[in-house]
Design an enzyme around this catalytic site. Sequence first.
Site, PDB file in Angstrom:
ATOM      1  N   SER A 138    -116.796  64.548 -48.056  1.00 57.58           N
ATOM      2  CA  SER A 138    -117.019  64.741 -46.617  1.00 57.58           C
ATOM      3  C   SER A 138    -115.809  64.260 -45.835  1.00 57.58           C
ATOM      4  CB  SER A 138    -118.240  63.931 -46.165  1.00 57.58           C
ATOM      5  OG  SER A 138    -118.353  63.948 -44.762  1.00 57.58           O
ATOM      6  N   TYR A 152    -122.851  56.169 -45.800  1.00 61.57           N
ATOM      7  CA  TYR A 152    -122.625  57.549 -46.251  1.00 61.57           C
ATOM      8  C   TYR A 152    -121.123  57.817 -46.399  1.00 61.57           C
ATOM      9  CZ  TYR A 152    -122.277  62.658 -45.724  1.00 61.57           C
ATOM     10  OH  TYR A 152    -121.954  63.993 -45.883  1.00 61.57           O
TER      11      TYR A 152
HETATM   12  P1  NAP Z   1    -128.814  69.606 -46.802  1.00 63.15           P
HETATM   13  O1  NAP Z   1    -128.923  70.891 -46.073  1.00 63.15           O
HETATM   14  O2  NAP Z   1    -129.508  68.400 -46.291  1.00 63.15           O
HETATM   15  O3  NAP Z   1    -129.265  69.873 -48.338  1.00 63.15           O
HETATM   16  C1  NAP Z   1    -129.251  68.805 -49.232  1.00 63.15           C
HETATM   17  C2  NAP Z   1    -129.540  69.346 -50.611  1.00 63.15           C
HETATM   18  O4  NAP Z   1    -129.466  68.248 -51.547  1.00 63.15           O
HETATM   19  C3  NAP Z   1    -130.931  69.929 -50.749  1.00 63.15           C
HETATM   20  O5  NAP Z   1    -130.841  71.033 -51.632  1.00 63.15           O
HETATM   21  C4  NAP Z   1    -131.735  68.798 -51.386  1.00 63.15           C
HETATM   22  O6  NAP Z   1    -132.852  69.249 -52.159  1.00 63.15           O
HETATM   23  C5  NAP Z   1    -130.690  68.213 -52.296  1.00 63.15           C
HETATM   24  N1  NAP Z   1    -130.933  66.836 -52.717  1.00 63.15           N
HETATM   25  C6  NAP Z   1    -130.998  65.710 -51.949  1.00 63.15           C
HETATM   26  N2  NAP Z   1    -131.224  64.630 -52.725  1.00 63.15           N
HETATM   27  C7  NAP Z   1    -131.292  65.075 -54.003  1.00 63.15           C
HETATM   28  C8  NAP Z   1    -131.528  64.455 -55.256  1.00 63.15           C
HETATM   29  N3  NAP Z   1    -131.721  63.132 -55.356  1.00 63.15           N
HETATM   30  N4  NAP Z   1    -131.565  65.229 -56.378  1.00 63.15           N
HETATM   31  C9  NAP Z   1    -131.383  66.588 -56.294  1.00 63.15           C
HETATM   32  N5  NAP Z   1    -131.143  67.223 -55.127  1.00 63.15           N
HETATM   33  C10 NAP Z   1    -131.120  66.488 -54.000  1.00 63.15           C
HETATM   34  O7  NAP Z   1    -127.291  69.159 -46.988  1.00 63.15           O
HETATM   35  P2  NAP Z   1    -125.909  69.919 -46.702  1.00 63.15           P
HETATM   36  O8  NAP Z   1    -125.527  69.662 -45.291  1.00 63.15           O
HETATM   37  O9  NAP Z   1    -125.933  71.288 -47.238  1.00 63.15           O
HETATM   38  O10 NAP Z   1    -124.940  68.994 -47.580  1.00 63.15           O
HETATM   39  C11 NAP Z   1    -124.553  69.338 -48.890  1.00 63.15           C
HETATM   40  C12 NAP Z   1    -123.400  68.415 -49.280  1.00 63.15           C
HETATM   41  O11 NAP Z   1    -122.358  68.560 -48.325  1.00 63.15           O
HETATM   42  C13 NAP Z   1    -123.778  66.933 -49.291  1.00 63.15           C
HETATM   43  O12 NAP Z   1    -123.119  66.278 -50.363  1.00 63.15           O
HETATM   44  C14 NAP Z   1    -123.231  66.443 -47.969  1.00 63.15           C
HETATM   45  O13 NAP Z   1    -122.939  65.069 -47.984  1.00 63.15           O
HETATM   46  C15 NAP Z   1    -121.998  67.296 -47.834  1.00 63.15           C
HETATM   47  N6  NAP Z   1    -121.515  67.413 -46.459  1.00 63.15           N
HETATM   48  C16 NAP Z   1    -122.251  68.041 -45.496  1.00 63.15           C
HETATM   49  C17 NAP Z   1    -121.741  68.126 -44.198  1.00 63.15           C
HETATM   50  C18 NAP Z   1    -122.451  68.792 -43.070  1.00 63.15           C
HETATM   51  O14 NAP Z   1    -121.937  68.772 -41.927  1.00 63.15           O
HETATM   52  N7  NAP Z   1    -123.602  69.417 -43.290  1.00 63.15           N
HETATM   53  C19 NAP Z   1    -120.509  67.539 -43.907  1.00 63.15           C
HETATM   54  C20 NAP Z   1    -119.812  66.910 -44.914  1.00 63.15           C
HETATM   55  C21 NAP Z   1    -120.312  66.860 -46.185  1.00 63.15           C
HETATM   56  P3  NAP Z   1    -134.302  69.552 -51.432  1.00 63.15           P
HETATM   57  O15 NAP Z   1    -134.100  70.793 -50.639  1.00 63.15           O
HETATM   58  O16 NAP Z   1    -135.242  69.703 -52.558  1.00 63.15           O
HETATM   59  O17 NAP Z   1    -134.572  68.341 -50.569  1.00 63.15           O
END
Ligand code: NAP
Length: 243
Positions: A138, A152
């Site tokens: 991130s 985080y």
């Molecule tokens: P999101 O929409 O909240 O989705 C999170 C995903 O992770 C879901 O599929 C969830 O499964 C799964 N998950 C959470 N805990 C888990 C566990 N213990 N075991 C297996 N699966 C798990 O998140 P996102 O925004 O797409 O983020 C994806 C990645 O990008 C993350 O690593 C996040 O830190 C990174 N990121 C995101 C952003 C942003 O702005 N969105 C920015 C920087 C980095 P369920 O659906 O079953 O809950």
Amino acid sequence: MNSIVLVTGGSRGIGAATAVHLAKLGYAVCVNYLSNETEANNVVAKIEGSGGKAIAVQADVANENDVIRLFKVIDSSLGRITHLVNNAGILLPQMRVCEMSAERINKVLTTNVTSYFLCCREAIKRMHNGGSIVNVSSAAARLGAPSEYVDYAASKGAIDTLTRGLSLEVAADNIRVNCVRPGFIHTNMHSDGGEPDRIERLKKLIPLQRGGEPEEVAASIAFLLSNEASYITGTFVDLAGGK
Ligand code: NAP
């Protein structure tokens, strides 16, 4: 050789977009999820509807036994894994460091860091003919997320170090390890942080003046994963609109 990829946290957001994108490129995809079975099945249905191959597997990637089971299911259902996208992650409600409990900090670190180590371990054991891993870190690793979620941000700093160290450790085995560092991407994660409209609040401070889409991150993940990036390892792609 068939390309077989695991996308952890593939049921929603960046993981779902990546699973769909990779399937279009011909990968057989394992869509991992924690609890959202319906969303994971929807991603699989979307892939199969376009003629691709995918399975959905529930596993808590922070749990060692679950990770071992997840990889055994991939072995038996799809074959030996060739590519890994470590994407599953959480953030918890915004809070200053002086308010954080050990329980909260450990939950964030176990989910966001231990899981990536465990999935790398199981994937590398199987990548006898080389392979490629992309870790989703991130922009917070660089920016620190003060007064929001420094726990985080620190977990993502650990992923940057994992990427650098592991890439050097396995380079001679023809396994590449790279990293994307998104920021301000339109997913549900911001609601989990307690501020669904966070990107709207911050977008004037983003040089490109907007948030990003999951598909924009998926495209960079796919590039780093692919043979087009065959001489790239231990590198970072920042996807945060210039921030
Ligand atoms: P999101 O929409 O909240 O989705 C999170 C995903 O992770 C879901 O599929 C969830 O499964 C799964 N998950 C959470 N805990 C888990 C566990 N213990 N075991 C297996 N699966 C798990 O998140 P996102 O925004 O797409 O983020 C994806 C990645 O990008 C993350 O690593 C996040 O830190 C990174 N990121 C995101 C952003 C942003 O702005 N969105 C920015 C920087 C980095 P369920 O659906 O079953 O809950």
